[in-house]
Design a protein around this motif. Structure first.
Motif, PDB file in Angstrom:
ATOM      1  N   THR A 383       0.835  -1.211   0.000  1.00  8.63           N
ATOM      2  CA  THR A 383       0.000   0.000   0.000  1.00  8.63           C
ATOM      3  C   THR A 383       0.863   1.253   0.000  1.00  8.63           C
ATOM      4  O   THR A 383       0.545   2.237  -0.687  1.00  8.63           O
ATOM      5  N   ARG A 384       1.961   1.233   0.743  1.00  9.48           N
ATOM      6  CA  ARG A 384       2.826   2.426   0.805  1.00  9.48           C
ATOM      7  C   ARG A 384       3.530   2.678  -0.523  1.00  9.48           C
ATOM      8  O   ARG A 384       3.871   3.813  -0.854  1.00  9.48           O
ATOM      9  N   LEU A 392       9.714   1.574  -4.912  1.00 12.00           N
ATOM     10  CA  LEU A 392       9.876   0.124  -4.927  1.00 12.00           C
ATOM     11  C   LEU A 392      11.217  -0.298  -4.334  1.00 12.00           C
ATOM     12  O   LEU A 392      11.314  -1.306  -3.615  1.00 12.00           O
ATOM     13  N   LYS A 393      12.279   0.477  -4.600  1.00 10.02           N
ATOM     14  CA  LYS A 393      13.602   0.150  -4.070  1.00 10.02           C
ATOM     15  C   LYS A 393      13.579   0.165  -2.542  1.00 10.02           C
ATOM     16  O   LYS A 393      14.079  -0.752  -1.880  1.00 10.02           O
ATOM     17  N   LEU A 419      12.026   7.686   5.545  1.00  8.25           N
ATOM     18  CA  LEU A 419      12.102   7.034   4.236  1.00  8.25           C
ATOM     19  C   LEU A 419      11.023   7.475   3.254  1.00  8.25           C
ATOM     20  O   LEU A 419      10.957   6.948   2.152  1.00  8.25           O
ATOM     21  N   LYS A 420      10.197   8.421   3.659  1.00  8.25           N
ATOM     22  CA  LYS A 420       9.102   8.833   2.764  1.00  8.25           C
ATOM     23  C   LYS A 420       9.645   9.347   1.447  1.00  8.25           C
ATOM     24  O   LYS A 420      10.623  10.097   1.394  1.00  8.25           O
ATOM     25  N   GLN A 421       8.982   8.943   0.392  1.00 13.74           N
ATOM     26  CA  GLN A 421       9.385   9.299  -0.964  1.00 13.74           C
ATOM     27  C   GLN A 421       9.182  10.787  -1.208  1.00 13.74           C
ATOM     28  O   GLN A 421       8.210  11.385  -0.735  1.00 13.74           O
ATOM     29  N   GLY A 467      17.979   8.154  -2.722  1.00 13.74           N
ATOM     30  CA  GLY A 467      17.083   7.120  -3.232  1.00 13.74           C
ATOM     31  C   GLY A 467      15.617   7.360  -2.961  1.00 13.74           C
ATOM     32  O   GLY A 467      14.795   6.466  -3.193  1.00 13.74           O
ATOM     33  N   LYS A 468      15.259   8.545  -2.507  1.00 12.26           N
ATOM     34  CA  LYS A 468      13.875   8.781  -2.079  1.00 12.26           C
ATOM     35  C   LYS A 468      13.025   9.512  -3.117  1.00 12.26           C
ATOM     36  O   LYS A 468      11.827   9.707  -2.899  1.00 12.26           O
ATOM     37  N   ALA A 469      13.603   9.931  -4.224  1.00 15.32           N
ATOM     38  CA  ALA A 469      12.801  10.622  -5.233  1.00 15.32           C
ATOM     39  C   ALA A 469      11.823   9.663  -5.893  1.00 15.32           C
ATOM     40  O   ALA A 469      12.143   8.491  -6.116  1.00 15.32           O
ATOM     41  N   ASN A 470      10.639  10.173  -6.225  1.00 19.50           N
ATOM     42  CA  ASN A 470       9.654   9.373  -6.961  1.00 19.50           C
ATOM     43  C   ASN A 470      10.231   9.071  -8.350  1.00 19.50           C
ATOM     44  O   ASN A 470      10.458   9.991  -9.133  1.00 19.50           O
TER      45      ASN A 470
END
Length: 483
Positions: A383-384, A392-393, A419-421, A467-470
């Motif tokens: 869901t997240r 996904l990574k 860790l939020k995108q 690594g957090k960019a959409n």
């Protein structure tokens, strides 16, 4: 195999039924007890003792018979199968011969040959009959002697016999795997092949391609792994073809497979029914199964694999291949359903279960029953990703933490580790501008036609955002700015 020959295979599966006590006595059936500690006076065949049929064994046979669409005999008979062997105290085995409890039925299964397209095969079943197991002769631990352990004597078995309708080792293995999965699904067998709960005998013959008459068959006994079953069949096919082509003749016999040398060797000449001198056991009344008994068992059956496959395709819009994979075992199907019921994207749930979960289970050599990632937490993880909270990574990294118990809550780890995108377009645009400005040579390579340069720029941008960019937004913005 040469195209000049056709293989004919039939399988006999010996399924140990999941009951606490034996088929004709109250002795326990638990595996691993000290030798001869689970052998009652009935199992030892002491004079004057009488067998008493365990009704739970009949329940198991009925569950299987109903599941495969077989006819249930309203009246079946137990017979004495006479032969001498040291671990058979009575000098005969109690089995069913002329009138088995389960008659007919079919098994449908997918086949994935080494070459060619996958296909579905339906094999008819001849019968499934109840019988008792023999004891076990022990040779390794006694120098110059053999020991006898009668713990297995009287253990309930359902022998399931197929028609000789399989034409390759791939079909035989697919049949055996499907049958194994079904008896475990139904709860009638624990399926532990290492402990002897599911064993197969393979009847193998070859005939000229296009011939109608069967060749002389050879029975390969007591194959207790799918790998050995496949290897034994393939060796026996080669042996028979080479023997015939060299001018020899196949002899009807029973052979054993030696996995260390990858060959079969003769055990004894094949007996016919007359050799066993079957006759009705005078100590056991005929088994009568009333319609009400059958209907009670039918009402208790779980949803069957075929019905569940159809439901997953219909209700969750899953491809047939996914539904097939997810119903490979009842435990896996139940795990998937617990995940799918918590997420909007059912296909994503299927992908995660068939992908990350099954890969991790295989690597750890454990069943889904021991999966350390709770279905609810996997659902939260999916869901997240769907709602854009993480990419996904990051999700795969979180799955690894859940698997090793370094994390127990997806949301708690996302919050604690930040860790939020990043999905804010303005932030991503600023980072892309900085990356383009810092890498003019790479930009020039891309504009010169080198597509790999684009991935290099994506990597730089992802590194800048830890690594957090959409990823979708980043790719779209970067391509637009590169124009």
């Amino acid at each position: 195999m040469s195209n000049a020959w056709e293989t004919v295979i039939g399988l006999e599966a010996h399924v140990q039924l999941r009951t606490a006590s034996k088929i004709f006595s109250g002795a326990a059936t638990a595996f691993g007890a000290a030798a001869n500690t689970q052998a009652s006076v009935v199992d030892l065949a002491l004079p004057g003792v009488l067998p008493v049929l365990n009704a739970g064994v009949v329940d198991c046979a009925l569950r299987f018979g109903i599941a495969v669409g077989a006819a249930i005999a309203p009246r079946s008979i137990f017979a004495r199968k006479n032969y001498f062997y040291p671990d058979l105290p009575k000098g005969y085995q109690i089995s069913q011969y002329e009138i088995p409890i389960v008659q007919g039925g079919t098994l449908s299964f997918p086949v994935a040959p080494r070459s060619g397209e996958p296909y579905r095969k339906i094999v008819r079943l001849t019968r499934a009959h109840l019988e008792e197991d023999a004891g076990k002769s022990l040779h390794e631990d006694y120098q110059g002697m053999s020991g006898i352990d009668l713990n297995r004597a009287g253990t309930p078995l359902l022998e399931i016999v197929s028609e000789p309708e399989m034409r390759s080792s791939a079909e035989a293995i697919a049949y055996a795997r499907t049958l194994h999965a079904l008896v475990v699904w139904l709860g009638v067998c624990d399926g532990n092949m290492q402990e002897g709960s599911f064993r197969c005998d393979a009847n193998v013959s070859v005939r000229p391609a296009g011939a109608q008459a069967f060749g002389t068959r050879v029975e390969i006994k007591n194959l207790n792994s799918f790998r050995f079953l496949q290897q034994a069949i393939e060796h026996e096919i080669r042996r028979q073809i080479e023997l015939i082509e060299d001018g020899g003749r196949v002899v009807q016999e029973t052979r054993l497979y030696d996995p260390d040398r990858d060959l079969t060797r003769s055990m004894r000449s094949k007996e016919d029914a007359a050799d066993y001198r079957y006759f009705p056991d005078p100590d056991l009344l005929p088994l009568e199964v009333a319609p009400a008994w059958i209907e009670r068992i039918r009402a208790e059956l779980p949803e069957l694999p075929g019905a569940m496959r159809e439901r997953l395709e219909r209700d969750y819009a899953l491809p047939a291949q996914d539904a097939e994979a997810l119903t490979a075992s009842r435990a896996l199907a139940q795990y998937f359903e617990r995940v799918a019921q918590e997420v909007a994207d059912k296909k994503a749930a299927a992908n995660w279960v068939m992908g990350e979960v099954c890969a991790a289970l295989n690597a750890a050599d454990i069943g889904v029953e021991q999966c350390p990632v709770p279905a609810r937490e996997l659902a939260t993880l999916i869901t997240r990703v769907s709602d854009g909270t993480i990419n996904l990574k990051t999700a795969k990294e979180l799955f690894a933490l859940l698997w090793t118990h370094e994390a127990t809550s997806v949301d708690a780890v996302i919050e604690a580790r930040g860790l939020k995108q990043i999905s804010d377009r303005a932030t991503i645009e600023r980072i892309v501008d900085e990356v383009l400005a810092a890498n003019p040579a790479v930009v020039a390579e891309f504009r010169g036609g080198k597509e790999k340069a684009f991935q290099s720029l994506v990597g730089q941008a992802m590194k800048a955002t830890r690594g957090k960019a959409n990823p979708q937004q980043l790719n779209e913005i970067l391509r637009r700015k590169l124009g």
